[in-house]
Design a protein around this motif. Structure first.
Motif, PDB file in Angstrom:
ATOM      1  N   SER A 121       0.826  -1.218   0.000  1.00  0.00           N
ATOM      2  CA  SER A 121       0.000   0.000   0.000  1.00  0.00           C
ATOM      3  C   SER A 121       0.860   1.267   0.000  1.00  0.00           C
ATOM      4  O   SER A 121       1.965   1.299   0.567  1.00  0.00           O
ATOM      5  CB  SER A 121      -0.906  -0.008   1.229  1.00  0.00           C
ATOM      6  OG  SER A 121      -1.568   1.233   1.366  1.00  0.00           O
ATOM      7  N   ARG A 134      -1.370  -8.258   5.331  1.00  0.00           N
ATOM      8  CA  ARG A 134      -1.957  -7.234   6.183  1.00  0.00           C
ATOM      9  C   ARG A 134      -0.908  -6.217   6.628  1.00  0.00           C
ATOM     10  O   ARG A 134      -1.173  -5.008   6.694  1.00  0.00           O
ATOM     11  CB  ARG A 134      -2.594  -7.890   7.412  1.00  0.00           C
ATOM     12  CG  ARG A 134      -3.369  -6.929   8.300  1.00  0.00           C
ATOM     13  CD  ARG A 134      -3.957  -7.650   9.501  1.00  0.00           C
ATOM     14  NE  ARG A 134      -4.681  -6.739  10.376  1.00  0.00           N
ATOM     15  CZ  ARG A 134      -5.077  -7.049  11.600  1.00  0.00           C
ATOM     16  NH1 ARG A 134      -4.824  -8.252  12.098  1.00  0.00           N
ATOM     17  NH2 ARG A 134      -5.725  -6.174  12.338  1.00  0.00           N
ATOM     18  N   ALA A 194      -4.312   1.679   7.845  1.00  0.00           N
ATOM     19  CA  ALA A 194      -5.506   1.726   8.689  1.00  0.00           C
ATOM     20  C   ALA A 194      -5.965   0.328   9.083  1.00  0.00           C
ATOM     21  O   ALA A 194      -6.636   0.146  10.104  1.00  0.00           O
ATOM     22  CB  ALA A 194      -6.632   2.473   7.961  1.00  0.00           C
ATOM     23  N   GLN A 195      -5.596  -0.693   8.268  1.00  0.00           N
ATOM     24  CA  GLN A 195      -6.009  -2.062   8.561  1.00  0.00           C
ATOM     25  C   GLN A 195      -4.976  -2.816   9.388  1.00  0.00           C
ATOM     26  O   GLN A 195      -5.230  -3.924   9.843  1.00  0.00           O
ATOM     27  CB  GLN A 195      -6.271  -2.817   7.251  1.00  0.00           C
ATOM     28  CG  GLN A 195      -7.409  -2.227   6.422  1.00  0.00           C
ATOM     29  CD  GLN A 195      -7.596  -2.957   5.107  1.00  0.00           C
ATOM     30  OE1 GLN A 195      -7.061  -4.036   4.894  1.00  0.00           O
ATOM     31  NE2 GLN A 195      -8.370  -2.362   4.204  1.00  0.00           N
ATOM     32  N   CYS A 196      -3.820  -2.230   9.574  1.00  0.00           N
ATOM     33  CA  CYS A 196      -2.747  -2.883  10.339  1.00  0.00           C
ATOM     34  C   CYS A 196      -2.801  -2.383  11.777  1.00  0.00           C
ATOM     35  O   CYS A 196      -1.993  -1.551  12.216  1.00  0.00           O
ATOM     36  CB  CYS A 196      -1.386  -2.601   9.711  1.00  0.00           C
ATOM     37  SG  CYS A 196      -0.025  -3.508  10.498  1.00  0.00           S
ATOM     38  N   THR A 197      -3.783  -2.903  12.502  1.00  0.00           N
ATOM     39  CA  THR A 197      -3.924  -2.550  13.915  1.00  0.00           C
ATOM     40  C   THR A 197      -3.392  -3.697  14.765  1.00  0.00           C
ATOM     41  O   THR A 197      -3.268  -4.836  14.314  1.00  0.00           O
ATOM     42  CB  THR A 197      -5.401  -2.288  14.247  1.00  0.00           C
ATOM     43  OG1 THR A 197      -6.173  -3.443  13.899  1.00  0.00           O
ATOM     44  CG2 THR A 197      -5.921  -1.085  13.456  1.00  0.00           C
ATOM     45  N   CYS A 229      -0.894  -6.377  14.591  1.00  0.00           N
ATOM     46  CA  CYS A 229      -0.194  -6.189  13.322  1.00  0.00           C
ATOM     47  C   CYS A 229       0.903  -5.123  13.460  1.00  0.00           C
ATOM     48  O   CYS A 229       0.705  -4.101  14.111  1.00  0.00           O
ATOM     49  CB  CYS A 229      -1.191  -5.785  12.232  1.00  0.00           C
ATOM     50  SG  CYS A 229      -0.447  -5.416  10.641  1.00  0.00           S
TER      51      CYS A 229
END
Length: 871
Positions: free
Chosen positions: A307, A390, A396-399, A402
C-alpha cells in the motif's frame, strides 16, 4: 558390515555394486526442494536402498522374511522402507536377492529383495562402541553404541534383547571446496547464485533501470528512490550454499526383543518386537520470499500489493497488482535465520509367529505382524503470507497486533517486532501403518530321480494406511515456502502363492544335478484389482564344480498410497526455459536458433527482441497423485554360472547377466518435455500446464501417470576366495562388480516416444548417476589375534550435459586386534575410509551440493575407532 566402519546398514548396502543409491544422510532435502513430486515425500534423515537404479520403491525390504512398514518423515506418504527405522543392534546378517521376485514375495520386488535377518539366539553379552569423523576438517563426528544379551540357544525359553544409540554430527556444505558455492569448486558467485538477496532485487518500471538493488542497507528510516542502484549480476547475487548440510545431523535410539519357546511337541511360538526413534535435522538458506506477478512464488505473494500508506513504501504509490509497476521483488529473509527442519520419527514393529511340523517332511507357520511409523516435523524460519499481506497493506487495517512490514530497507531492516508478527512455527506430521498376516506350508511330496519334489504354499493378507498433514497455515496456502495439501488413504490386498522345486536328475554323467523351479502368485488389491505373476528357473550342474542357472520372472508394483491419493504438492526443479536468451547446452533448440521455438515464445508473451532472460533456474513444479493409476509390470531374465573348482578349496567365480523391462512406470511427464511439447505443438492441453507471467516462466504442472518404460541390462561378476593359510597368516579376497550395459527410459516426447539413454550418464532433479562400472574389492589378512583389511571401491566416469565426472577409486583400510591375552573377548579396530583423500567429482547438473550423493563420498578422510566386548 563390521569392516566398513559405517554405522548405518543403509550405507553398507549402498556399497553393493548393484546398488543405485537411494536416500541417505548425504541428502539434505529441504527448503525449495520441497515435497518430491513422485508421491513419495521421504525427507532428510531417511535411508533407502535402490537396486539396479530402478528406485527404492521397486525394492522389497523384508525383516525375517516378512514385510516391514514403510517410512515417513512428515513430508508425504512414501512407498519405501526407511532402513534407519530398524535398530542396528538387532541385525544378524542381510540377504540380498538381485532378482525379480514378485511371484514369490508379491508387489515391489521388481529390482530385488533385501531380507534383514535379526538375532534369534545369542550366548551372553555383546557390546561395541565406535567413534569416527573427518579428522582433518574436524566435523562429521559419528558415535555408535550397541549392547545385546541372549540366554543361549539350548534353553527351552530363548531370549535375545538389545539396544543401540547412534549420533551423527553435521557436515556443512560451506566447509568443503566442492560445495562452498553453487558451482563445484568455485570461489565466487556466478549466475547460479540466487536473485533472492538480503538487500533485495527489485524489478519493474518503478525501479531504477527496471532492475535494481539497494546501494546499502537503509536502517532507522524509510528508504527513498535515491537509495536504489542498478542490480549487477552476478556480483549482487546471494550464495545460499554455506547454509546447506553435506551430511545431516541425526540421532537414533533403538531397542529389540526376540523371545521364543516350544509350547508343545513340534510347535513353537516366537514374539519379536522393535522400537526405534530417529531425531534428524536439515537446513536451507534463509527463506526466499517477495512479491510480484513474475516472482514465481505462492499465489498470495505473487498478488501481494504494498500500500502507498505503508510507512516503508519509498514511492508513495501502491506497488504490485494491477498497477503493473512491479514485476518481482526478491528478498532473502536473513533476519529470520536459516530454514531449520527437525524431524522426530517413531517406529514400532511387532511379529508373533507360530510354527511347527507335520510328520518328518512338512513344516508350517502362521505370522501376524503390525508396524507403525509416525513422524513429526517442525520448521522454523517461515512466514505467514496472510499476515504479511496485512502488514504491507493499508496502514488503517494494520492494527495491533499487526506491525507494518519493511520490504525496502535491506539486510537488518526487518525488526524483531516485525518478525514476531509475520513468522510462525510450522508443524507437519505423517503416519503409516501396516497389518500383515501370512500362513505357509512347505515340504516334499514324492521322490523324483534327482531328489524329493518340494512344494511351498501360502496365503497373505495385509492392510496399509497412510496420511500426511501439513501445518494448517501451509494447507491454507499462506506459507511462504513450499505449499502442500493433506493426503490420506489406504488399501488392502489378498494373496495366494505356490512354489515348486523339481530335481529331475542327479548323479549321472553330464548331470550332477538338474532341477526346475517355478512360482505363481495371485494378488487382489482393493485399489488396482487383481494380478497374477509367474516365475520359472533352471539349475544344472554338469559336474560337481560348475553350476549353470537361469530364471525368467514377471513382476509388478502396485501404486502406493502417496501415488494414488497424494494431493498436489510443489517441488522447485532446475529447469532451462528454451525461450530464455541465455546460452545453454541442456536445451539445444532455443529462441535464438529455432524459428518455431521463437514464434511460440513470442505468442506466449516473451519479448520479440530476445531480451527475456530466465530470472531463476529453479521453477515451481506441481504434481499430484492419481487414483486411476495401474500397477507397473515387469519382465526379467537372469542367467549365469557359479564355478567352485575342487583344486582350489574356497575359490568361487560367479557371473550373472540380467535384463529387466518395466512397462507402465509411474511418473509425471518430464517438465522439460512439457515445456518443449507446448512450444513445438501448441497443444492447449499441454500449454495449459505451463504458467508464464509477462513471458517469465513461473510454474509447470503435472500428474502421475503410467507413461514410462524402462529397459536395463548388465552383468554381475563376483570372485572370492575364503582363505589361504600361509606362515604369514591367512589371506582372503573378494571382488564384486556390476557392469551396466543399458539403462533406457522411454517417455512421451514432442514427436512421439522419447528415448533417454542413461547408462554412463549423470542426471539431475533428482540427482542420479548411472556408472557403467561399479565395483568393490576386499583383501583380508589375519594372523592369530591380529587382522587387517584393504578395500578398493571404483566408480567409472559419468557424463553430464556440461562435461565429465571423472572416475574415482576410493581406498579404505582397517586394522584389528581380537581376543587379546589380557582380556578375552575384547576386540579393537581402527580404520580410514578414503585413505588417499580422493577428490570428489564436481557435478553441475546435480541440484544439491554439487555432487552425486548416491554414487560418491563426502570429501575428506573418514577415521574411526571401535572397541567391542563379549562375555
Amino acid at each position: 558390515m563390521a569392516r566398513t566402519g559405517l554405522t548405518s546398514i543403509n550405507d553398507v548396502l549402498q556399497r553393493l555394486p548393484s546398488s543405485g543409491g537411494g536416500l541417505s544422510s548425504k541428502f539434505n532435502n529441504s527448503g525449495n526442494l520441497g515435497n518430491p513430486p513422485d508421491g513419495g515425500g521421504v525427507g532428510a534423515g531417511a535411508a533407502e536402498i535402490d537396486l539396479r537404479y530402478l528406485g527404492s520403491r521397486r525394492v522389497l525390504v523384508l525383516v525375517d522374511g516378512l514385510r516391514y512398514v514403510n517410512g515417513a518423515s512428515a513430508s508425504g506418504v512414501p512407498g519405501s522402507t526407511d532402513l534407519n527405522s530398524i535398530p542396528s543392534s538387532s541385525i544378524a546378517r542381510v540377504e540380498v536377492l538381485q532378482d525379480g521376485a514378485s511371484a514369490i514375495y508379491g508387489s515391489d520386488a521388481i529390482a530385488g529383495v533385501v531380507n534383514i535377518i535379526t538375532k534369534s539366539s545369542q550366548q551372553g553379552f555383546n557390546a561395541s562402541a565406535q567413534v569416527g569423523g573427518y579428522a582433518e576438517e574436524g566435523d562429521g563426528l559419528t558415535q555408535d553404541y550397541q549392547l545385546s544379551w541372549g540366554n543361549g540357544s539350548t534353553s527351552p525359553l530363548r531370549i535375545v534383547v538389545g539396544a543401540n544409540y547412534t549420533k551423527q554430527d553435521a557436515v556443512f556444505a560451506g566447509d568443503r571446496a566442492l560445495s562452498a558455492f553453487p558451482e563445484p569448486y568455485d570461489n565466487a558467485c556466478r549466475a547460479t547464485c540466487s536473485s533472492f538477496t538480503p538487500n533485495g532485487r527489485y524489478t519493474g518500471s518503478i525501479f531504477v533501470g527496471g532492475n535494481a538493488t539497494l546501494i546499502a542497507p537503509v536502517l532507522g528510516r524509510t528508504a527513498t528512490p535515491a537509495d536504489f542502484r542498478a542490480f549487477v549480476s552476478p556480483a549482487d547475487r546471494f550464495n545460499f550454499q554455506p547454509f546447506n548440510y553435506l551430511q545431516v545431523p541425526l540421532e537414533r535410539y533403538g531397542a529389540f526383543a526376540n523371545i521364543g519357546a516350544e509350547i508343545a511337541p513340534d510347535i513353537n511360538l516366537s514374539v519379536r518386537g522393535t522400537w526405534n526413534r530417529r531425531e534428524s535435522k536439515n537446513q536451507a538458506a534463509p527463506l526466499p520470499f517477495g512479491f510480484g506477478p513474475t516472482s514465481g512464488l505462492t499465489p498470495t505473494l505473487s498478488n501481494l500489493i504494498i500500500s502507498r500508506t505503508n510507512p516503508f513504501n519509498p514511492f508513495g504509490v501502491d506497488l504490485g497488482g494491477a498497477n503493473n509497476n512491479v514485476s518481482a521483488v526478491f528478498r532473502r529473509f536473513i533476519e529470520g535465520g536459516p530454514r531449520r527442519f527437525s524431524q522426530q520419527v517413531d517406529t514400532a514393529y511387532g511379529v508373533a509367529t507360530l510354527d511347527g511340523k507335520i510328520g518328518s517332511n512338512w513344516f508350517w507357520d502362521v505370522n501376524v505382524s503390525y508396524g507403525r511409523n509416525e513422524a513429526e516435523q517442525t520448521m522454523l524460519g517461515n512466514i505467514d503470507s496472510s499476515k504479511l499481506a496485512r502488514a504491507v497493506g493499508p496502514i488503517a487495517q494494520c492494527t495491533a497486533p499487526c506491525v507494518p512490514f519493511n520490504f525496502f530497507g535491506g539486510a537488518g531492516s526487518i525488526t524483531q517486532a516485525m518478525l514476531d508478527y509475520v513468522t510462525f512455527e510450522q508443524n507437519d506430521s505423517s503416519r503409516q501403518t501396516q497389518f500383515n498376516t501370512t500362513a505357509n506350508l512347505s515340504g516334499s511330496m514324492l521322490q523324483l530321480p534327482g531328489g524329493p519334489l518340494g512344494l511351498a504354499l501360502g496365503l497373505e493378507y495385509r492392510k496399509l494406511t497412510g496420511r500426511f498433514d501439513p501445518d494448517p497455515i501451509v494447507a491454507a496456502g499462506f506459507s511462504s515456502d513450499i505449499p502442500a495439501q493433506p493426503t490420506r488413504g489406504g488399501y488392502n490386498v489378498r494373496e495366494a502363492f505356490a512354489e515348486l522345486n523339481a530335481p529331475l536328475l542327479s548323479g549321472i554323467t553330464g548331470i550332477e544335478l538338474l532341477e526346475l523351479n517355478g512360482a505363481v502368485r495371485l494378488s487382489d488389491y482393493s485399489t488396482s484389482g487383481s494380478n497374477t505373476t509367474f516365475k520359472a528357473g533352471i539349475n544344472w550342474k554338469p559336474f560337481r564344480d560348475l553350476r549353470l542357472r537361469g530364471s525368467w520372472a514377471q513382476g509388478f508394483r502396485a501404486p502406493q498410497i502417496g501415488e494414488l491419493f497424494g494431493s498436489q504438492s510443489r517441488f522447485d526443479e532446475v529447469l532451462d526455459d528454451p525461450c530464455s536468451s541465455h546460452a545453454s547446452n541442456a536445451s539445444p533448440r532455443r529462441f535464438a536458433n529455432d524459428a518455431t521455438i521463437r514464434a511460440a515464445c513470442i505468442a506466449a508473451g516473451v519479448p520479440a527482441n530476445g531480451s527475456y532472460q530466465q530470472a531463476n533456474a529453479q521453477i515451481s513444479v506441481t504434481t499430484g497423485g492419481n487414483q486411476a493409476l495401474r500397477p507397473e509390470e515387469s519382465e526379467s531374465l537372469v542367467y549365469g554360472f557359479v564355478y567352485s573348482p575342487a583344486f582350489s578349496r574356497g575359490l568361487s567365480i560367479e557371473a550373472n547377466y540380467y535384463k529387466i523391462k518395466v512397462d507402465g512406470a509411474i511418473q509425471a511427464v518430464p517438465r522439460s518435455t512439457t515445456l518443449l511439447n507446448c512450444l513445438l505443438t501448441g497443444d492447449p492441453a499441454v500449454c495449459g500446464l505451463i504458467t508464464r507471467v509477462n513471458g517469465q516462466l513461473t510454474e509447470v504442472e503435472g500428474l502421475l501417470q503410467n507413461i514410462a518404460a524402462i529397459k536395463t541390462s548388465g552383468l554381475d561378476v563376483n570372485i572370492s576366495h575364503r582363505g589361504i593359510d600361509t606362515r604369514a597368516g591367512r589371506f582372503a579376497a573378494s571382488w564384486n562388480a556390476t557392469f551396466l550395459s543399458k539403462y533406457d527410459v522411454f517417455v512421451p516426447g514432442p514427436s512421439g516416444t522419447q528415448l533417454l539413454r542413461r547408462a554412463g550418464q549423470q542426471v539431475g532433479s533428482p540427482a542420479q548417476g548411472f556408472p557403467k562400472v561399479k565395483s568393490i574389492a576386499v583383501l583380508d589378512w589375519d594372523l592369530a589375534n591380529v587382522g587387517a583389511s584393504l578395500t578398493g571401491r571404483y566408480v567409472s566416469k559419468l557424463r553430464e550435459p556440461t562435461g565429465i565426472l571423472k572416475s574415482v577409486f576410493y581406498t579404505d583400510v582397517q586394522l584389528r586386534l581380537n581376543d587379546l591375552d589380557l582380556l578375552r573377548g575384547l576386540g579393537l579396530a581402527v580404520g580410514v575410509n578414503n585413505l588417499f583423500n580422493v577428490k570428489t567429482p564436481g557435478c553441475v547438473s546435480c541440484e544439491s551440493n554439487n555432487f552425486s550423493q548416491a554414487i560418491h563420498d563426502i570429501p575428506g578422510r573418514y577415521l574411526y575407532a571401535r572397541a567391542s566386548f563379549r562375555m
